[in-house]
Design an enzyme around this catalytic site. Structure first.
Site, PDB file in Angstrom:
ATOM      1  N   ASP A 157     -52.389  28.927 -26.613  1.00  9.17           N
ATOM      2  CA  ASP A 157     -51.344  28.065 -26.048  1.00  9.17           C
ATOM      3  C   ASP A 157     -51.906  26.916 -25.227  1.00  9.17           C
ATOM      4  OD1 ASP A 157     -49.526  29.855 -27.183  1.00  9.17           O
ATOM      5  OD2 ASP A 157     -49.611  31.137 -25.409  1.00  9.17           O
ATOM      6  N   LYS A 200     -52.828  23.134 -28.865  1.00 11.45           N
ATOM      7  CA  LYS A 200     -53.516  22.776 -30.114  1.00 11.45           C
ATOM      8  C   LYS A 200     -52.570  22.031 -31.059  1.00 11.45           C
ATOM      9  CE  LYS A 200     -54.218  27.201 -30.663  1.00 11.45           C
ATOM     10  NZ  LYS A 200     -53.861  27.757 -29.341  1.00 11.45           N
ATOM     11  N   ASN A 255     -48.247  35.131 -35.403  1.00 17.94           N
ATOM     12  CA  ASN A 255     -48.460  35.419 -33.977  1.00 17.94           C
ATOM     13  C   ASN A 255     -48.611  34.089 -33.228  1.00 17.94           C
ATOM     14  OD1 ASN A 255     -50.862  35.045 -35.396  1.00 17.94           O
ATOM     15  ND2 ASN A 255     -52.055  36.491 -34.188  1.00 17.94           N
ATOM     16  N   GLY A 298     -47.779  30.219 -32.116  1.00 13.89           N
ATOM     17  CA  GLY A 298     -46.589  29.407 -31.897  1.00 13.89           C
ATOM     18  C   GLY A 298     -47.054  28.069 -31.376  1.00 13.89           C
ATOM     19  N   HIS A 299     -46.985  27.045 -32.218  1.00 16.75           N
ATOM     20  CA  HIS A 299     -47.470  25.712 -31.840  1.00 16.75           C
ATOM     21  C   HIS A 299     -46.264  24.793 -31.700  1.00 16.75           C
ATOM     22  CE1 HIS A 299     -51.497  26.784 -34.015  1.00 16.75           C
ATOM     23  NE2 HIS A 299     -51.214  27.594 -33.022  1.00 16.75           N
ATOM     24  N   GLN A 330     -54.477  30.842 -31.836  1.00 16.34           N
ATOM     25  CA  GLN A 330     -54.944  31.660 -30.716  1.00 16.34           C
ATOM     26  C   GLN A 330     -56.030  30.887 -29.940  1.00 16.34           C
ATOM     27  OE1 GLN A 330     -54.723  33.650 -34.022  1.00 16.34           O
ATOM     28  NE2 GLN A 330     -52.625  33.535 -33.321  1.00 16.34           N
ATOM     29  N   THR A 381     -43.787  32.266 -29.232  1.00 10.59           N
ATOM     30  CA  THR A 381     -43.490  33.234 -30.282  1.00 10.59           C
ATOM     31  C   THR A 381     -42.602  34.353 -29.762  1.00 10.59           C
ATOM     32  OG1 THR A 381     -45.524  32.719 -31.435  1.00 10.59           O
ATOM     33  CG2 THR A 381     -44.577  34.865 -31.911  1.00 10.59           C
ATOM     34  N   THR A 382     -42.933  34.885 -28.595  1.00 11.03           N
ATOM     35  CA  THR A 382     -42.198  36.067 -28.111  1.00 11.03           C
ATOM     36  C   THR A 382     -41.341  35.768 -26.886  1.00 11.03           C
ATOM     37  OG1 THR A 382     -44.124  36.670 -26.796  1.00 11.03           O
ATOM     38  CG2 THR A 382     -43.946  37.674 -28.976  1.00 11.03           C
ATOM     39  N   ARG A 398     -42.266  35.566 -23.942  1.00  6.43           N
ATOM     40  CA  ARG A 398     -42.747  36.234 -22.726  1.00  6.43           C
ATOM     41  C   ARG A 398     -43.283  35.211 -21.727  1.00  6.43           C
ATOM     42  NH1 ARG A 398     -46.944  40.396 -25.287  1.00  6.43           N
ATOM     43  NH2 ARG A 398     -47.201  38.628 -26.680  1.00  6.43           N
ATOM     44  N   ARG A 402     -45.802  33.535 -19.451  1.00  9.64           N
ATOM     45  CA  ARG A 402     -47.266  33.505 -19.502  1.00  9.64           C
ATOM     46  C   ARG A 402     -47.842  33.656 -18.104  1.00  9.64           C
ATOM     47  NH1 ARG A 402     -47.098  28.138 -23.235  1.00  9.64           N
ATOM     48  NH2 ARG A 402     -46.724  29.126 -25.249  1.00  9.64           N
ATOM     49  N   SER A 428     -54.066  14.732 -22.200  1.00 10.10           N
ATOM     50  CA  SER A 428     -52.637  14.782 -22.499  1.00 10.10           C
ATOM     51  C   SER A 428     -51.867  15.006 -21.208  1.00 10.10           C
ATOM     52  CB  SER A 428     -52.390  15.921 -23.498  1.00 10.10           C
ATOM     53  OG  SER A 428     -51.020  16.201 -23.609  1.00 10.10           O
TER      54      SER A 428
HETATM   55  P1  GDP Z   1     -50.594  25.911 -28.930  1.00 10.86           P
HETATM   56  O1  GDP Z   1     -50.217  27.290 -29.355  1.00 10.86           O
HETATM   57  O2  GDP Z   1     -52.012  25.795 -28.510  1.00 10.86           O
HETATM   58  O3  GDP Z   1     -50.218  24.861 -29.934  1.00 10.86           O
HETATM   59  O4  GDP Z   1     -49.745  25.605 -27.610  1.00 10.86           O
HETATM   60  P2  GDP Z   1     -48.175  25.946 -27.376  1.00 10.86           P
HETATM   61  O5  GDP Z   1     -47.383  25.000 -28.197  1.00 10.86           O
HETATM   62  O6  GDP Z   1     -47.919  27.400 -27.542  1.00 10.86           O
HETATM   63  O7  GDP Z   1     -48.053  25.672 -25.813  1.00 10.86           O
HETATM   64  C1  GDP Z   1     -48.273  24.410 -25.272  1.00 10.86           C
HETATM   65  C2  GDP Z   1     -46.953  23.922 -24.645  1.00 10.86           C
HETATM   66  O8  GDP Z   1     -47.215  22.843 -23.780  1.00 10.86           O
HETATM   67  C3  GDP Z   1     -45.955  23.396 -25.647  1.00 10.86           C
HETATM   68  O9  GDP Z   1     -44.656  23.671 -25.183  1.00 10.86           O
HETATM   69  C4  GDP Z   1     -46.212  21.892 -25.669  1.00 10.86           C
HETATM   70  O10 GDP Z   1     -45.069  21.137 -26.031  1.00 10.86           O
HETATM   71  C5  GDP Z   1     -46.567  21.661 -24.231  1.00 10.86           C
HETATM   72  N1  GDP Z   1     -47.538  20.575 -23.989  1.00 10.86           N
HETATM   73  C6  GDP Z   1     -48.612  20.191 -24.732  1.00 10.86           C
HETATM   74  N2  GDP Z   1     -49.316  19.238 -24.086  1.00 10.86           N
HETATM   75  C7  GDP Z   1     -48.667  19.016 -22.922  1.00 10.86           C
HETATM   76  C8  GDP Z   1     -48.940  18.183 -21.797  1.00 10.86           C
HETATM   77  O11 GDP Z   1     -49.921  17.454 -21.734  1.00 10.86           O
HETATM   78  N3  GDP Z   1     -48.065  18.252 -20.749  1.00 10.86           N
HETATM   79  C9  GDP Z   1     -46.979  19.069 -20.764  1.00 10.86           C
HETATM   80  N4  GDP Z   1     -46.188  19.071 -19.700  1.00 10.86           N
HETATM   81  N5  GDP Z   1     -46.699  19.868 -21.800  1.00 10.86           N
HETATM   82  C10 GDP Z   1     -47.545  19.861 -22.855  1.00 10.86           C
HETATM   83  P1  IMO Z   2     -51.317  30.360 -30.316  1.00  8.20           P
HETATM   84  O1  IMO Z   2     -51.857  29.962 -31.668  1.00  8.20           O
HETATM   85  C1  IMO Z   2     -51.330  33.248 -27.042  1.00  8.20           C
HETATM   86  C2  IMO Z   2     -52.065  37.450 -28.085  1.00  8.20           C
HETATM   87  C3  IMO Z   2     -50.911  38.414 -27.901  1.00  8.20           C
HETATM   88  C4  IMO Z   2     -51.676  39.674 -27.552  1.00  8.20           C
HETATM   89  C5  IMO Z   2     -52.913  39.576 -28.445  1.00  8.20           C
HETATM   90  C6  IMO Z   2     -52.824  40.363 -29.732  1.00  8.20           C
HETATM   91  O2  IMO Z   2     -49.903  29.966 -30.099  1.00  8.20           O
HETATM   92  O3  IMO Z   2     -52.251  29.934 -29.242  1.00  8.20           O
HETATM   93  P2  IMO Z   2     -51.493  39.979 -32.010  1.00  8.20           P
HETATM   94  O4  IMO Z   2     -50.029  39.916 -32.285  1.00  8.20           O
HETATM   95  O5  IMO Z   2     -52.256  38.772 -32.434  1.00  8.20           O
HETATM   96  O6  IMO Z   2     -52.125  41.249 -32.536  1.00  8.20           O
HETATM   97  O7  IMO Z   2     -51.597  40.085 -30.398  1.00  8.20           O
HETATM   98  O8  IMO Z   2     -53.075  38.195 -28.741  1.00  8.20           O
HETATM   99  N1  IMO Z   2     -51.762  36.268 -28.944  1.00  8.20           N
HETATM  100  C7  IMO Z   2     -51.571  35.044 -28.466  1.00  8.20           C
HETATM  101  N2  IMO Z   2     -51.523  34.580 -27.191  1.00  8.20           N
HETATM  102  N3  IMO Z   2     -51.199  32.384 -28.070  1.00  8.20           N
HETATM  103  C8  IMO Z   2     -51.271  32.821 -29.358  1.00  8.20           C
HETATM  104  O9  IMO Z   2     -51.286  31.980 -30.401  1.00  8.20           O
HETATM  105  C9  IMO Z   2     -51.423  34.212 -29.597  1.00  8.20           C
HETATM  106  N4  IMO Z   2     -51.505  34.964 -30.713  1.00  8.20           N
HETATM  107  C10 IMO Z   2     -51.726  36.221 -30.285  1.00  8.20           C
HETATM  108  O10 IMO Z   2     -50.063  38.011 -26.865  1.00  8.20           O
HETATM  109  O11 IMO Z   2     -52.110  39.620 -26.228  1.00  8.20           O
HETATM  110 MG    MG Z   3     -48.895  28.815 -28.777  1.00 11.87          MG
END
Ligand code: GDP
Ligand code: IMO
Ligand code: MG
Length: 431
Positions: free
Chosen positions: A13, A16, A38, A40-41, A224, A300-301, A303, A305, A413
């Protein structure tokens, strides 16, 4: 002609998806090479939000998106995502979405086993996403997995599902005390998915190599984070695939010479979903504030963080494990208004200084972070377009992180949108 791998450097998270979406404008292909739904982008474009769990984040830029052989794919989720994109006016066709014939299928019994195992573990549970990821990779390694190529051959598929169901039902209704699955129902459901997905299933390794040989820019999108890696992460609190950049090759079927750069995504602080050690975790109002301002809820879930300070022991390991050539800092804006920021530069454990992540989780749990502190800033950084326009303390914080990382800071960013980004170096141009 670069192939650039984009990986998370922390526990996922890091943002990416946003960065892949941004860079995809200049690329021909975006390839996911591991994990499944698993991930969530979250992508925010023109104020509209799309969360991709399976389809690479290049899809909104209408680039060719590849689900590589290293992925584990839940076909129902893939179809749901395709439909969601279509409803947003993004055409998803066999020209811009390619699914590897060698990618493994997540089956209903994988989800059932994932959930039942977590229940059985009780207080020692991992906190998985419950999407069946671990059990699917177990079957892959156990050479019992079912791949897309098998789904397209109904006779093979029926045989494999019946064989698998025999074993899984024994496990489910015996040891795991959960409801058994019905193989005939699964076969009926999945053969319907096959009809819809067949045109997208290809030998994607050949197509990625072809694009690379033509000199196209290719993004390999990690899911991840480095410290959720099955080998290098905080085992057992990890996911079940290799999340490090090296797996971009095995998981998409190209050789290491096709990778020319590795961009590490670093959130300006640290978060973690699920259980497992987290040395710089904050349990005070600063942690609550970061969680609230950063809207740190799992994509994704859902929860909450866990949040904490930046951890250079963790990040230095990520530089080494991925061979990072540059890094991007995201969510700098979330730190706006804090009077002071801390960066962990080492740990102490029983009077000893540690500069590397210990493999023993008991040792890691006993590690006390050594912090250096930096002044915060009041001026909002949201929307900043120019590094020099950032408040002096924000610049100093970033430059200090860059110094500690030992590699160039390439992107900063300061908001979720595409335009809320500044590029200090061209990620494609530097290689
Ligand atoms: P990923 O799994 O690595 O793609 O990241 P996620 O999408 O799960 O979590 C990143 C969250 O931060 C998302 O809700 C994005 O929209 C948000 N985000 C990304 N870059 C920035 C930033 O520079 N500032 C803020 N405030 N939010 C951001
Ligand atoms: P992105 O791509 C954050 C975590 C789960 C759990 C562990 C194992 O959005 O960064 P799994 O279901 O993979 O067997 O769970 O890994 N986990 C993540 N945490 N971002 C993710 O993906 C994750 N994918 C799995 O919360 O701790
Ligand atoms: Mg994510």
């Amino acid at each position: 002609m670069p192939g650039i791998v984009i990986v998370g450097t922390q526990w996922g998270d890091e943002g990416k998806g946003k960065i892949v979406d941004l860079l995809a404008e200049r690329a021909r292909m975006a390839v996911r090479f591991q994990g499944g739904n698993n991930a969530g982008h979250t992508l925010v474009v023109d104020g509209k939000k799309f969360i991709s769990h399976l389809i690479p984040s290049g899809i909104l830029q209408k680039k060719t998106c590849v689900l590589g052989n290293g992925m584990v794919v839940d076909p129902a989720e893939l179809i749901r995502e395709m439909d969601e994109l279509e409803s947003m006016g993004i055409a998803v066709t066999p020209d811009n979405l390619l699914v590897s014939d060698r990618a493994h299928l997540i089956m209903p019994y994988h989800k059932a086993v994932d959930i039942a195992r977590e229940c059985l573990r009780g207080g020692t549970k991992i906190g998985t996403t419950g999407r069946g990821i671990g059990p699917c990779y177990e079957d892959k390694a156990g050479r019992r997995g079912i791949r897309f190529v098998d789904l397209l051959n109904p006779n093979t598929f029926r045989e494999r599902v019946h064989a698998a169901a025999g074993e899984k039902n024994h496990l489910l209704s015996g040891y795991l005390k959960a409801a058994p699955v019905n193989p005939d129902e699964i076969i009926g459901e999945y053969l319907e998915y096959a009809k819809r997905l067949a045109p997208y299933v290809k030998d994607t390794a050949v197509l990625v190599e072809e694009a690379a040989a033509q000199g196209a820019n290719i993004l390999f999108e990690g899911a991840q984070g480095t410290h959720l890696d099955i080998d290098h992460g905080t085992v057992p609190f990890v996911t079940s695939s290799n999340t490090v950049a090296g797996n971009a090759c095995a998981g998409s079927g190209v050789g290491p010479r096709r990778v020319n750069g590795v961009l590490g995504i670093v959130k300006a602080y640290t978060t973690r979903v699920g259980r497992g050690p987290f040395p710089t975790e904050l349990f005070d109002e600063v942690g609550d504030r970061i969680q609230r301002v950063g809207a740190e809820f799992g994509a994704t879930t859902g929860r909450r963080r866990r949040c904490g300070w930046l951890d250079m022991v963790q990040l230095k390991a990520s530089v080494r494990l991925n061979g990072l050539t540059g890094f991007c800092v995201t969510k700098l804006d979330v730190l706006d208004g804090l009077s002071e920021l801390s960066i962990c530069t080492a740990y102490t454990h029983k009077g000893e200084t540690l500069r590397e992540f210990p493999a023993d989780l008991e040792v890691l749990a006993g590690c006390v972070p050594v912090y250096e502190t930096h002044p915060g800033w009041d001026t909002p950084t949201v929307d900043a377009q120019d590094f020099n326009a950032l408040p002096a303390s924000a610049r100093a914080y970033l430059r200090r992180v860059e110094e500690l990382m030992g590699i160039p800071l390439q992107i900063v960013s300061t908001g979720p949108g595409r335009t809320q980004t500044m590029e200090l170096q061209d990620v494609f141009g530097g290689v």
